[in-house]
Write a protein that holds these residues in place. Structure first.
Motif, PDB file in Angstrom:
ATOM      1  N   PHE A   1       0.820  -1.217   0.000  1.00  0.00           N
ATOM      2  CA  PHE A   1       0.000   0.000   0.000  1.00  0.00           C
ATOM      3  C   PHE A   1       0.847   1.257   0.000  1.00  0.00           C
ATOM      4  N   LEU A   2       1.970   1.161   0.689  1.00  0.00           N
ATOM      5  CA  LEU A   2       2.873   2.312   0.700  1.00  0.00           C
ATOM      6  C   LEU A   2       3.379   2.584  -0.719  1.00  0.00           C
ATOM      7  N   LEU A   3       3.612   1.485  -1.437  1.00  0.00           N
ATOM      8  CA  LEU A   3       4.079   1.592  -2.817  1.00  0.00           C
ATOM      9  C   LEU A   3       3.002   2.239  -3.686  1.00  0.00           C
ATOM     10  N   LEU A   4       1.773   1.730  -3.530  1.00  0.00           N
ATOM     11  CA  LEU A   4       0.649   2.289  -4.289  1.00  0.00           C
ATOM     12  C   LEU A   4       0.502   3.770  -3.983  1.00  0.00           C
ATOM     13  N   PHE A   5       0.591   4.067  -2.701  1.00  0.00           N
ATOM     14  CA  PHE A   5       0.421   5.450  -2.264  1.00  0.00           C
ATOM     15  C   PHE A   5       1.484   6.345  -2.885  1.00  0.00           C
ATOM     16  N   SER A   6       2.722   5.877  -2.842  1.00  0.00           N
ATOM     17  CA  SER A   6       3.783   6.750  -3.343  1.00  0.00           C
ATOM     18  C   SER A   6       3.709   6.903  -4.864  1.00  0.00           C
ATOM     19  N   VAL A   7       3.330   5.811  -5.554  1.00  0.00           N
ATOM     20  CA  VAL A   7       3.197   5.929  -7.012  1.00  0.00           C
ATOM     21  C   VAL A   7       2.065   6.891  -7.352  1.00  0.00           C
ATOM     22  N   ASN A   8       0.968   6.749  -6.615  1.00  0.00           N
ATOM     23  CA  ASN A   8      -0.176   7.637  -6.827  1.00  0.00           C
ATOM     24  C   ASN A   8       0.221   9.094  -6.579  1.00  0.00           C
ATOM     25  N   LEU A   9       0.954   9.291  -5.479  1.00  0.00           N
ATOM     26  CA  LEU A   9       1.379  10.646  -5.128  1.00  0.00           C
ATOM     27  C   LEU A   9       2.285  11.212  -6.223  1.00  0.00           C
ATOM     28  N   LYS A  10       3.144  10.353  -6.724  1.00  0.00           N
ATOM     29  CA  LYS A  10       4.068  10.784  -7.782  1.00  0.00           C
ATOM     30  C   LYS A  10       3.270  11.163  -9.038  1.00  0.00           C
ATOM     31  N   ASN A  11       2.293  10.298  -9.383  1.00  0.00           N
ATOM     32  CA  ASN A  11       1.479  10.580 -10.567  1.00  0.00           C
ATOM     33  C   ASN A  11       0.679  11.864 -10.401  1.00  0.00           C
ATOM     34  N   LYS A  12       0.211  12.099  -9.171  1.00  0.00           N
ATOM     35  CA  LYS A  12      -0.586  13.305  -8.922  1.00  0.00           C
ATOM     36  C   LYS A  12       0.253  14.554  -9.080  1.00  0.00           C
ATOM     37  N   ASN A  13       1.503  14.426  -8.768  1.00  0.00           N
ATOM     38  CA  ASN A  13       2.347  15.608  -8.813  1.00  0.00           C
ATOM     39  C   ASN A  13       2.961  15.846 -10.185  1.00  0.00           C
ATOM     40  N   VAL A  14       2.636  14.911 -11.133  1.00  0.00           N
ATOM     41  CA  VAL A  14       3.086  15.135 -12.502  1.00  0.00           C
ATOM     42  C   VAL A  14       2.268  16.290 -13.065  1.00  0.00           C
ATOM     43  N   LYS A  15       2.937  17.244 -13.650  1.00  0.00           N
ATOM     44  CA  LYS A  15       2.216  18.387 -14.199  1.00  0.00           C
ATOM     45  C   LYS A  15       1.706  18.010 -15.580  1.00  0.00           C
ATOM     46  N   GLU A  16       0.401  17.861 -15.682  1.00  0.00           N
ATOM     47  CA  GLU A  16      -0.187  17.515 -16.971  1.00  0.00           C
ATOM     48  C   GLU A  16      -0.883  18.743 -17.537  1.00  0.00           C
ATOM     49  N   GLY A  17      -0.947  18.782 -18.851  1.00  0.00           N
ATOM     50  CA  GLY A  17      -1.615  19.903 -19.488  1.00  0.00           C
ATOM     51  C   GLY A  17      -2.496  19.426 -20.628  1.00  0.00           C
ATOM     52  N   VAL A  18      -3.471  20.265 -20.981  1.00  0.00           N
ATOM     53  CA  VAL A  18      -4.356  19.970 -22.105  1.00  0.00           C
ATOM     54  C   VAL A  18      -4.393  21.206 -22.993  1.00  0.00           C
ATOM     55  N   LEU A  19      -4.333  20.992 -24.291  1.00  0.00           N
ATOM     56  CA  LEU A  19      -4.394  22.117 -25.215  1.00  0.00           C
ATOM     57  C   LEU A  19      -5.847  22.568 -25.347  1.00  0.00           C
ATOM     58  N   ILE A  20      -6.094  23.860 -25.112  1.00  0.00           N
ATOM     59  CA  ILE A  20      -7.472  24.330 -25.155  1.00  0.00           C
ATOM     60  C   ILE A  20      -7.768  25.185 -26.373  1.00  0.00           C
ATOM     61  N   SER A  21      -6.774  25.572 -27.129  1.00  0.00           N
ATOM     62  CA  SER A  21      -7.101  26.310 -28.350  1.00  0.00           C
ATOM     63  C   SER A  21      -7.203  25.315 -29.487  1.00  0.00           C
ATOM     64  N   VAL A  22      -7.826  25.750 -30.584  1.00  0.00           N
ATOM     65  CA  VAL A  22      -8.214  24.805 -31.634  1.00  0.00           C
ATOM     66  C   VAL A  22      -6.996  24.115 -32.251  1.00  0.00           C
ATOM     67  N   VAL A  23      -6.052  24.912 -32.663  1.00  0.00           N
ATOM     68  CA  VAL A  23      -4.842  24.305 -33.218  1.00  0.00           C
ATOM     69  C   VAL A  23      -3.670  25.210 -32.880  1.00  0.00           C
ATOM     70  N   GLU A  24      -2.561  24.621 -32.485  1.00  0.00           N
ATOM     71  CA  GLU A  24      -1.439  25.429 -32.048  1.00  0.00           C
ATOM     72  C   GLU A  24      -0.119  24.820 -32.514  1.00  0.00           C
ATOM     73  N   ALA A  25       0.833  25.695 -32.737  1.00  0.00           N
ATOM     74  CA  ALA A  25       2.143  25.243 -33.195  1.00  0.00           C
ATOM     75  C   ALA A  25       3.026  24.918 -31.996  1.00  0.00           C
ATOM     76  N   VAL A  26       3.784  23.853 -32.112  1.00  0.00           N
ATOM     77  CA  VAL A  26       4.771  23.513 -31.092  1.00  0.00           C
ATOM     78  C   VAL A  26       6.136  23.780 -31.695  1.00  0.00           C
ATOM     79  N   ARG A  27       6.926  24.606 -30.976  1.00  0.00           N
ATOM     80  CA  ARG A  27       8.189  25.064 -31.539  1.00  0.00           C
ATOM     81  C   ARG A  27       9.367  24.451 -30.809  1.00  0.00           C
TER      82      ARG A  27
END
Lengths: 595, 237
Positions: free
Chosen positions: B162-188
């Protein structure tokens, strides 16, 4: 003019007037109407009839009958009228066709002057129609394109000329795949009780297309006949001698005299002659590569659905062969496209034109192409060869080349990086699930791991455990190690002993004996020496061995000696001395206790 | 007193939620959205509010925002089937399809296991097991018992899991995820407009945010593709 002819002319007129009279009240609210006239043919042989159709359509209700102009050069009969209604957006619209049969009386060019219709005070009129009437022997000159079609076989001579049937073919010797027009005609010179019935002949060995079926009045040898005409286009499949068997028409004629009380009339069957046709193979020499089986006269065109596409998107090439001939026998065209283009199997369909004298139409091939590389690619001319029996030669025609521009696919990194483009959003009729309803929103809870109190709480079991562990080890030592147990209990025993000393101040002897006991017991316990054998010297020795201070040893020595002396009555003492000695003992022992 | 105000606030919110529901049913998604956004402004972090908001965005054809809010809802309530279904559905409506390599189902299940539980639940279970370990240890001080010892070993193993699950979960939660909200965008290739265009992304694309620099974010896609994207076009989960 004999009686039957008169009957023929008058009866339809009377009938049509009667029908019109009964139907007229239906046209109540007239608004916009269209008025037109047309003829089924404009070139006619003397003796044949022309059908003139006058159409009145629109949201009409009460429409007067059109007025035909005076036509001196024709015998005109009204051959009926039919009407159709349609309801569109709550409006009634109707269309009435008045059909007239016109039989020319002399050859020449004639104009049918405009037909007039009086409607709500205004006069509507149709365009002038020009009709050419040719003599029978002039026909071939008038219609050079179809020279042999009307070459009728001489009608089989019947004993009675009232009804008879003929068959005619445009050619008796043909090539495989060449179109033959096969016409069945049923001539009716008298009134019939029922329309003639027939079964189509057995056309085995031929592809058959029924072109049309109509009826017209014709004048043959001065007699007026109603002629039913059924036209077929036949395409021989293989070479050889073929005989199309005779076709029978059956009808019922009035036979008043032989069976006066019967309504059925007399059944009469007339037969055509059988027709034999010789089919030969088309020439085998100089067959072009692009020959795909077409026999006749054709044209070829091609087009695409779009000229600019994205990579890996399909473009559809349509190749259309139109004209007259054996469309069914035309196979898929050969398309020589090279390069990275996927070509799919063609899909094809045949469309035929209505109301023509021969089988005419088009065959369209639909070919899907998917270019796999970016840039321009050219669909080369599609070649199409056919055999034209009229000139007895192979003819090759080709389409124009088509250039198609292929743009790169929408996402430039797609092929390498694994991002796919969906052409269009899937519309599977599916939808997202509905929102959650009826819940109490929760106020945000901070995560527990951020709560210091919660984390500190975890120390509790650890602390408890270590306390318990300590208790357990202590208890174990007490039960196992006597020396340790004695040393642990020594200070409390000493305290108890000294307290008793204080209580025994009244009896000095006992006081000193108790003091002595307390000191020796304490040292014995502390250093785990058996008390009974504990002498002064051993005490001092053991104290020295454990590094006790000399002054303390001296005090203890003095105290022990004094106790011994007083116990045995060998020394004097006072109350003050007793208190002093006790204090000294306490002090020395406190020192030892600390150590 | 604090509890009372909290309860009152909750009732107030309940009224809002009911109103938003009826607006949603009348297909007035914009109005329903306003209410949900207002409650989020008041520090409400309810998975169902996020989920409903995601639905509103989806219905108004904002795939990016709907993916964002479904993801937020999923972070709070990972096991909910509606949330997962709608998130997958919204993902399927995106233009970009990330070609994620097919992993065996079982393996996938194991990988996703830590994220199936809410963090606090894992935390509490781990804590209970921790207490249990020490209680059992203490008992075994005074009672020598083979069964007790074996039970304790089992509990310790469970606790480690459970400690392992907890720490993996905590690690995943702290990953900064993002979603593109504009229609189309260039990645440079770098954090300025004049850097070369690497690829384009369409609305709803998901990525991890590696670092941030003056209005630009360095992102990494699941396919391993990285590049810089303007911050204003993305929103952090």
């Amino acid at each position: 003019m004999n009686l039957t002819e008169l009957k023929h002319k008058i009866i339809p007129v009377i009938l049509s007037i009667a029908v019109l009279y009964f139907l007229l009240p239906f046209y109540l609210l007239a608004q916009n109407i269209n008025f037109s006239a047309s003829c089924d043919r404009t070139v006619v042989t003397l003796g044949e009839s022309i059908t003139l159709t006058v159409t009145v359509s629109g949201d009409v209700a009460k429409v007067p009958q059109p007025v035909l102009p005076e036509l001196k050069d024709f015998n005109v009969y009204s051959s009926g009228r039919n009407q159709s209604f349609s309801f569109i957006n709550g409006k009634v619209s109707s269309s009435i066709n008045y059909t007239y049969t016109m039989i020319p009386v002399k050859p020449g060019k004639f104009a049918i002057s405009p037909i007039k219709l009086q409607y709500k005070g205004s006069t509507l009129q149709t365009d002038t129609i020009f009709v050419e009437v040719v003599k029978t022997d002039q026909q071939s000159q008038v219609q050079p394109g179809v020279p042999q079609k009307q070459r009728a076989i001489v009608p089989s001579l019947q004993e009675e000329k009232d009804i008879f049937a003929t068959v005619s073919v445009s050619k008796r010797k043909t090539y495989v795949g060449e179109q033959i027009i096969f016409i069945l005609r049923f001539y009716q010179g008298i009134q019939l009780l029922s329309a003639p019935q027939y079964t189509p002949p057995d056309f085995s060995g031929f592809w058959t297309e029924k072109i049309r079926e109509d009826q017209a009045y014709r004048n043959i040898e001065g007699r007026q006949y109603l002629v039913y005409e059924i036209k077929y286009a036949l395409f021989p499949i293989a070479s050889g001698e073929y005989t199309i068997p005779a076709t029978s028409f059956s009808c019922q004629i009035e036979d008043f005299f032989s069976r006066p009380f019967s309504f059925g009339g007399k059944r009469k069957v007339v037969q055509t002659n059988p027709v034999s046709i010789t089919v030969v193979l088309i020439p085998k020499q100089d067959v072009p590569k692009s020959f795909t089986g077409g026999v006749g006269s054709f044209n070829i065109t091609s087009k695409v659905d779009k000229y600019t596409i994205n990579q890996n998107e399909p473009v559809i090439l349509y190749v259309e062969v139109c004209g007259t001939g054996n469309f069914k026998g035309i196979e898929d065209p050969i398309i020589n496209i090279t390069g990275d283009i996927k070509i799919y199997e063609p899909n094809s369909w045949i469309k035929s034109e209505d109301n023509v004298n021969e089988f005419r139409g088009s065959k369209t091939f639909e070919i899907m192409l998917i270019p796999e590389t970016v840039g321009e690619f050219i669909i080369p001319p599609v070649e199409f060869s056919y055999f034209d029996p009229s000139v007895q030669k192979y003819i090759t025609k080709s389409t124009d080349p088509i250039t198609i521009k292929v743009n790169p696919a929408k996402s430039p990194d797609k092929p390498q990086q694994g991002i796919l483009i969906r052409e269009e959003i899937q519309t599977t009729g599916k939808d997202i699930r509905f929102i959650k309803t009826n819940f109490f929103p929760k106020i945000e809870k901070p995560p527990l791991y951020n709560n210091i109190a919660y984390l500190l709480f975890h120390l509790l079991p650890v602390i408890c455990f270590f306390i318990l562990l300590r208790i357990k080890t202590y208890k174990e030592r007490l039960s196992k190690d006597i020396g340790y147990a004695r040393a642990r209990s020594a200070p409390s025993k000493l305290k108890k002993g000294l307290r008793r000393c204080e209580q025994l101040k009244d009896s000095p002897k006992e006081f000193y004996s108790q003091l002595f006991k307390s000191i020796t017991n304490y040292i014995g316990d502390k250093f785990n020496i058996p008390t009974p054998g504990l002498t002064k010297d051993r005490i001092i020795e053991s104290l020295r061995a454990r590094g006790a201070d000399d002054s303390v040893i001296k005090i203890l020595l003095y105290l022990l000696e004094r106790c011994e002396l007083i116990q045995f009555g060998m020394s004097s003492f006072s109350i003050e001395d007793m208190v002093q000695d006790l204090d000294k003992a306490k002090e020395a022992l406190r020192y030892l206790l600390k150590k | 007193m604090l509890l009372l105000t909290l309860i009152l606030a909750s009732f107030n919110l309940y009224g809002d939620v009911v109103m938003a529901e009826s607006l949603y049913k009348e297909k007035r998604y914009d109005k329903a959205m306003e209410i949900y956004l207002h409650s989020i402004d008041q520090n409400i972090r309810d998975p169902f509010i996020f989920y409903n908001l995601g639905n509103c965005y989806f219905k108004t054809n904002k795939i990016g925002k709907s993916v964002l809010y479904y993801k937020r809802a999923k972070r709070l309530l990972p096991g909910d089937s509606d949330i997962n279904f709608n998130l997958d559905f919204a993902r399927s409506q995106r233009i970009d399809v990330l070609n994620i390599s097919e992993t065996p189902k079982f393996f996938n299940y194991i990988i996703n296991l830590p994220d199936r539980f809410p963090l606090n639940v894992l935390n509490i279970i781990s804590s209970i097991l921790f207490f249990l370990i020490f209680i059992l240890l203490s008992l075994s001080l005074f009672y020598k018992n083979k069964v007790l010892k074996n039970v304790n070993i089992g509990v310790i193993i469970l606790f480690i899991c459970f400690l392992l699950l907890f720490s993996v979960n905590l690690k995943n939660k702290n990953v900064k995820e993002g979603v593109l909200i504009s229609v189309v965008e260039a990645v440079r290739s770098g954090p300025r407009e004049d850097y070369a265009l690497l690829f384009t992304l369409h609305e709803g694309a998901e990525f991890r945010i590696l670092e941030e620099d003056d209005g630009w974010s360095k992102i990494i896609l699941q396919t391993g593709l990285t590049g810089w994207l303007k911050k204003e076009f993305l929103e952090k989960v």
